[in-house]
Design a protein around this motif. Structure first.
Motif, short mmCIF file in Angstrom:
data_model
loop_
_atom_site.label_atom_id
_atom_site.label_comp_id
_atom_site.label_asym_id
_atom_site.label_seq_id
_atom_site.Cartn_x
_atom_site.Cartn_y
_atom_site.Cartn_z
N LYS A 36 9.86 6.05 -6.30
CA LYS A 36 8.80 6.59 -5.65
C LYS A 36 7.83 5.62 -5.35
CE LYS A 36 8.89 11.55 -7.76
NZ LYS A 36 8.39 12.33 -8.69
N GLU A 37 7.34 4.60 -6.18
CA GLU A 37 6.52 3.72 -5.91
C GLU A 37 6.96 2.76 -4.80
OE1 GLU A 37 3.70 0.27 -8.06
OE2 GLU A 37 4.99 1.58 -9.39
N HIS A 38 8.30 2.61 -5.12
CA HIS A 38 9.11 1.30 -4.02
C HIS A 38 9.06 2.18 -2.74
CE1 HIS A 38 12.55 -0.33 -2.00
NE2 HIS A 38 12.33 -1.28 -2.74
N ALA A 39 9.18 3.41 -2.73
CA ALA A 39 9.07 4.15 -1.38
C ALA A 39 8.20 4.23 -0.82
CB ALA A 39 9.84 5.78 -1.47
N LEU A 40 6.95 4.33 -1.37
CA LEU A 40 5.65 4.17 -0.80
C LEU A 40 5.34 3.03 -0.40
CD1 LEU A 40 3.61 6.32 -3.50
CD2 LEU A 40 4.20 6.97 -1.10
N LEU A 41 5.50 1.89 -1.23
CA LEU A 41 5.38 0.48 -0.57
C LEU A 41 6.28 0.19 0.54
CD1 LEU A 41 5.63 -1.55 -4.17
CD2 LEU A 41 3.31 -0.72 -2.62
N LEU A 42 7.38 0.95 0.61
CA LEU A 42 8.30 0.42 1.99
C LEU A 42 7.81 1.30 3.04
CD1 LEU A 42 11.01 -0.38 3.13
CD2 LEU A 42 12.07 1.43 2.45
N LEU A 43 7.17 2.44 2.83
CA LEU A 43 6.46 3.14 3.90
C LEU A 43 5.31 2.16 4.40
CD1 LEU A 43 5.93 5.64 5.80
CD2 LEU A 43 4.82 6.66 3.74
N LEU A 44 4.41 1.82 3.51
CA LEU A 44 3.13 0.81 3.75
C LEU A 44 3.57 -0.10 4.43
CD1 LEU A 44 0.38 0.25 3.39
CD2 LEU A 44 0.85 -0.69 1.24
N GLN A 45 4.75 -1.07 4.21
CA GLN A 45 5.24 -2.01 4.89
C GLN A 45 5.48 -1.66 6.40
OE1 GLN A 45 8.47 -4.13 3.15
NE2 GLN A 45 8.47 -5.96 4.51
N VAL A 46 6.29 -0.54 6.47
CA VAL A 46 6.50 -0.10 7.71
C VAL A 46 5.38 0.12 8.69
CG1 VAL A 46 7.77 1.67 9.18
CG2 VAL A 46 8.91 0.84 7.17
N CYS A 47 4.43 0.66 8.18
CA CYS A 47 3.14 1.01 8.91
C CYS A 47 2.40 -0.16 9.35
CB CYS A 47 2.43 1.86 7.89
SG CYS A 47 2.68 3.58 7.66
N TYR A 48 2.24 -1.06 8.44
CA TYR A 48 1.47 -2.38 8.86
C TYR A 48 2.38 -3.11 9.83
CZ TYR A 48 3.22 -5.66 5.24
OH TYR A 48 4.03 -6.32 4.38
N THR A 49 3.67 -3.16 9.38
CA THR A 49 4.36 -3.95 10.40
C THR A 49 4.31 -3.41 11.96
OG1 THR A 49 6.08 -4.34 8.74
CG2 THR A 49 7.00 -4.88 10.85
N VAL A 50 4.36 -2.01 11.99
CA VAL A 50 4.21 -1.28 13.52
C VAL A 50 2.67 -1.88 13.95
CG1 VAL A 50 3.92 0.76 14.64
CG2 VAL A 50 5.70 0.61 12.84
N GLY A 51 1.88 -1.86 12.97
CA GLY A 51 0.31 -2.15 13.51
C GLY A 51 0.38 -3.70 13.88
N LYS A 86 -4.81 4.04 -5.33
CA LYS A 86 -4.63 2.62 -5.21
C LYS A 86 -3.62 2.65 -4.01
CE LYS A 86 -1.51 0.58 -7.24
NZ LYS A 86 -0.58 -0.11 -8.29
N HIS A 87 -2.82 3.46 -3.85
CA HIS A 87 -1.95 3.21 -2.51
C HIS A 87 -2.62 3.89 -1.41
CE1 HIS A 87 1.77 2.08 -4.95
NE2 HIS A 87 1.41 3.23 -5.76
N VAL A 88 -3.47 5.04 -1.61
CA VAL A 88 -4.09 5.28 -0.31
C VAL A 88 -5.26 4.62 0.23
CG1 VAL A 88 -5.76 7.09 0.29
CG2 VAL A 88 -4.04 8.05 -1.20
N LEU A 89 -5.93 3.77 -0.77
CA LEU A 89 -6.80 2.70 -0.18
C LEU A 89 -6.13 1.66 0.40
CD1 LEU A 89 -9.52 2.79 -3.17
CD2 LEU A 89 -9.63 3.83 -0.78
N ARG A 90 -4.97 1.25 -0.24
CA ARG A 90 -4.15 0.14 0.30
C ARG A 90 -3.58 0.30 1.79
NH1 ARG A 90 0.44 -1.73 -3.59
NH2 ARG A 90 -1.20 -2.43 -4.79
N PHE A 91 -3.19 1.76 1.95
CA PHE A 91 -2.73 2.09 3.09
C PHE A 91 -3.83 1.94 4.04
CE2 PHE A 91 -2.49 5.87 6.26
CZ PHE A 91 -0.87 5.20 6.84
N ILE A 92 -4.93 2.46 3.90
CA ILE A 92 -6.26 2.53 4.80
C ILE A 92 -6.53 1.09 5.15
CG2 ILE A 92 -8.72 2.95 5.11
CD1 ILE A 92 -8.13 5.56 3.25
N GLN A 93 -6.66 0.39 4.05
CA GLN A 93 -7.17 -1.23 4.51
C GLN A 93 -6.02 -1.98 5.15
OE1 GLN A 93 -7.29 -3.70 0.85
NE2 GLN A 93 -8.49 -5.43 1.78
N LEU A 94 -4.92 -1.73 4.99
CA LEU A 94 -3.78 -2.67 5.42
C LEU A 94 -3.49 -2.10 6.91
CD1 LEU A 94 -0.99 -3.51 2.90
CD2 LEU A 94 -2.92 -4.90 3.68
#
Length: 495
Positions: free
Chosen positions: A111-126, A357-365
Motif C-alpha cells: 500500500k505504501e509503495h502504491a501511494l509513493l508510485l501515485l505521488l511520483q506520477v503526479c509530480y512527474t505530470v506536474g 505524512k503522505h497527504v502533506l507530501r502530496f500537497i507539497q510536491l
C-alpha cells in the motif's frame, strides 16, 4: 529511491547476520558430541549443530518484519542418522518458514509503495506540464525585442531556473529507477555483488545538478522578491546596473553551498548515489540557504501586502471591490515569491507519520511541480504587455501575407503598446492647445502611466492622468518604477 535504500539496508544486515552465524558455528564445532546434524548457514537462517529431533530457531533479525516487532520461528528436522530431512523426491533440505513471512506486513508495504508510485506520477505530470509551458513562455519573451527590459530579463532567468529544475528532477527519477531496477540474484555471489554495487559517477552528478538547479530556482525567486521590493521602495531605479548583480545572485550563489556539500559528502558521507542524506548537519548545508531565501521572500510578501492594503483601503471610493483586489494580489504573489513553501518548512517525516505524512507530501510536491506552470501562465500568457505584442505581431503578419485583411481583422486593429499611447496622448494635447488659440511651447510632458486599453478610434473621451516626476512609470533605461508596479504588477497582474 525508497525501495532501493530498503534493499541496500537489508543486504547489509544479512551480511552481518551471516558473519555472526559463521563465528558461532566455529565455536560450537568443538563442543558437540554424539550423533548430530551439522551446523550451517543456508543463506536464510543460522542452524546450529543439533541432535536429532525438531529444530527451531528464531526468524533472522535482518528481515524487515522483525524490525516491526513481529517474532516467529523457522523449523527443520534432524533425523536419527544425523542428517537434515529433505523434501519428498528432492535433495533440497526441508524447512518451514511460515512464521517468518507475515502477509500483513507485505500488504502494508505494498500500500505504501502504491501511494509513493501515485505521488511520483503526479509530480512527474506536474513537472512535464510546467516544462512545456515554461519553454513556450521563455521563447515568447526572447522572440520580441519590445519585451526586453530588466523586469522581463528577471522573468526569463526565473523561467530558465524552473526549466532546469524540472529537467533535473525528471532525469534524476530516470537514473534512480535504472540503478534500482530489480536484479536477478541466483547465488550468494550475486547477492554479495548487489550488496556492494558499483556507483556510477553520472548518478552522483545528476544529484549534484539537481541540488544546484533547485537552489538556483530558490535564489531567482529571491531575486524576484528583491526586485519587487526595490521597485516599490525606490522612486527611480538604475536597473541596467542591477541586472548583473541579480544574475550573480541567481546563478553563482548556489555554488557557495553546493561546493561545501559535495566536499562534505565526499569525505564524511560517501555512501550510495548521494540521493539520501543521513546526516542532518550535512543536509542543512543545502537546506539552510534555501530556507533563508524563503523567509526573506515571506517578509517581502508581507510588506508588499501591507502597502497594498493601505493603498486600496485609502481608495475605497475608487475601488469598491478592494477586498477582492487584495485577495487576488495575495494569490498572485505566492507563486512568484514561493511563499507557499513556508508552510512545509517545519514539517518533516520525523514529526508526522501515517496517512497525514503522505497527504502533506502530496500537497507539497504537487504544488512545487506545478509552480512553474502557474508562474508562466500568470507572468507571460496573461500579461497584458505580452498579449498586446502578440496581437500586434499577428496583425502585422496577416497584413503582410494576406491582402484581404478585413476578412481577418475587420475595420479596426486592436493592440496596446507604449507607442500607440504616446501618439494618442500627443494628438490629444495638440488638439487641446490649438483649441485654446495658442501653442504652449513651454510644456514638457513626463512619461506617464495611462491604464487605458482602447481601439484606435475617435470614441475615447476619458481624461488622461499624468503623474508628477518622482512617480513615473517607466525609467530611462526601460525598467518600471512605483507608478506601474503597484497598479499593474499586483492589482492587474501585468508583471
Amino acid at each position: 529511491m525508497v525501495s532501493g535504500s530498503v534493499l541496500e539496508g537489508i543486504l547489509k544486515k544479512w551480511a552481518q547476520y551471516k558473519t555472526e552465524c559463521l563465528t558461532q558455528l566455529e565455536l560450537q564445532r568443538t563442543l558437540v558430541t554424539g550423533v548430530y546434524c551439522n551446523g550451517t548457514f543456508d543463506q536464510f537462517a543460522c542452524w546450529p549443530f543439533s541432535h536429532p529431533g525438531n529444530i527451531s530457531v528464531p526468524c533472522p533479525w535482518y528481515l524487515p518484519m522483525n524490525q516491526e516487532g513481529i517474532t516467529g520461528y523457522t523449523h527443520r528436522y534432524c533425523t536419527e542418522q544425523g542428517v537434515w530431512q529433505t523434501k519428498d523426491n528432492s535433495t533440497d533440505i526441508w524447512r518451514d518458514n511460515t512464521e517468518c513471512s507475515t502477509s500483513d506486513y507485505f500488504k502494508q508495504n505494498n500500500k505504501e509503495h502504491a501511494l509513493l508510485l501515485l505521488l511520483q506520477v503526479c509530480y512527474t505530470v506536474g513537472y512535464s506540464i510546467s516544462l512545456g509551458t515554461l519553454v513556450l513562455a521563455l521563447c515568447i519573451l526572447l522572440m520580441f525585442r519590445k519585451l526586453h527590459c530588466t523586469r522581463n530579463y528577471i522573468h526569463m532567468n526565473l523561467f530558465g531556473s524552473f526549466i532546469m529544475r524540472a529537467v533535473a528532477v525528471l532525469i534524476k527519477d530516470l537514473v534512480q529507477s535504472t540503478n534500482h531496477a530489480p536484479k536477478v540474484a541466483n547465488n550468494e555471489n550475486d547477492w554479495l555483488s548487489a550488496l556492494t554495487p558499483q556507483i556510477p559517477t553520472s548518478c552522483r552528478i545528476v544529484h549534484i545538478s539537481q541540488h544546484f538547479f533547485v537552489g538556483a530556482n530558490y535564489f531567482w525567486l529571491l531575486v524576484e522578491g528583491i526586485y519587487l521590493h526595490t521597485t516599490i521602495v525606490s522612486v527611480v531605479l538604475s536597473e541596467r546596473r542591477m541586472l548583473l548583480r541579480y544574475m550573480a545572485i541567481g546563478w553563482l550563489c548556489p555554488l557557495l553551498f553546493i561546493t561545501p556539500w559535495v566536499i562534505a559528502r565526499t569525505y564524511l558521507e560517501n555512501e550510495g548515489c548521494w540521493g539520501i542524506n543521513h546526516s542532518t548537519a550535512i543536509w542543512y548545508i543545502i537546506k539552510g540557504p534555501m530556507l533563508l531565501c524563503l523567509f526573506i521572500n515571506f517578509i517581502v510578501h508581507i510588506k508588499i501586502l501591507n502597502l497594498l492594503h493601505l493603498k486600496l483601503k485609502a481608495q475605497q471610493l475608487k475601488f469598491t471591490d478592494y477586498k477582492y483586489r487584495f485577495a487576488k494580489a495575495t494569490l498572485i504573489l505566492i507563486p512568484l515569491l514561493g511563499t507557499h513553501e513556508v508552510l512545509f518548512t517545519f514539517v518533516s517525516d520525523e514529526h508526522i507519520k501515517g496517512l497525514t505524512k503522505h497527504v502533506l507530501r502530496f500537497i507539497q510536491l504537487t504544488m512545487s511541480s506545478f509552480q512553474g506552470f502557474v508562474v508562466a501562465y500568470l507572468y507571460c500568457f496573461t500579461n497584458g504587455e505580452v498579449k498586446a505584442e502578440l496581437r500586434k505581431q499577428w496583425s502585422l503578419f496577416l497584413l503582410q501575407y494576406f491582402p484581404c485583411k478585413s476578412c481577418f481583422l475587420g475595420n479596426k486593429v486592436k493592440y496596446k503598446t507604449q507607442g500607440s499611447k504616446k501618439t494618442k496622448d500627443k494628438l490629444f494635447l495638440n488638439k487641446a492647445n490649438y483649441q485654446n488659440g495658442k501653442k504652449n511651447s513651454n510644456v514638457q510632458l513626463l512619461q506617464a502611466t495611462v491604464n487605458v486599453t482602447s481601439d484606435l478610434g475617435p470614441k475615447d473621451n476619458a481624461p488622461l492622468q499624468y503623474f508628477a516626476r518622482g512617480s513615473v512609470s517607466e525609467s530611462s533605461d526601460g525598467g518600471l518604477t512605483l507608478g506601474e508596479t503597484i497598479e499593474e504588477t499586483v492589482e492587474e497582474s501585468e508583471i
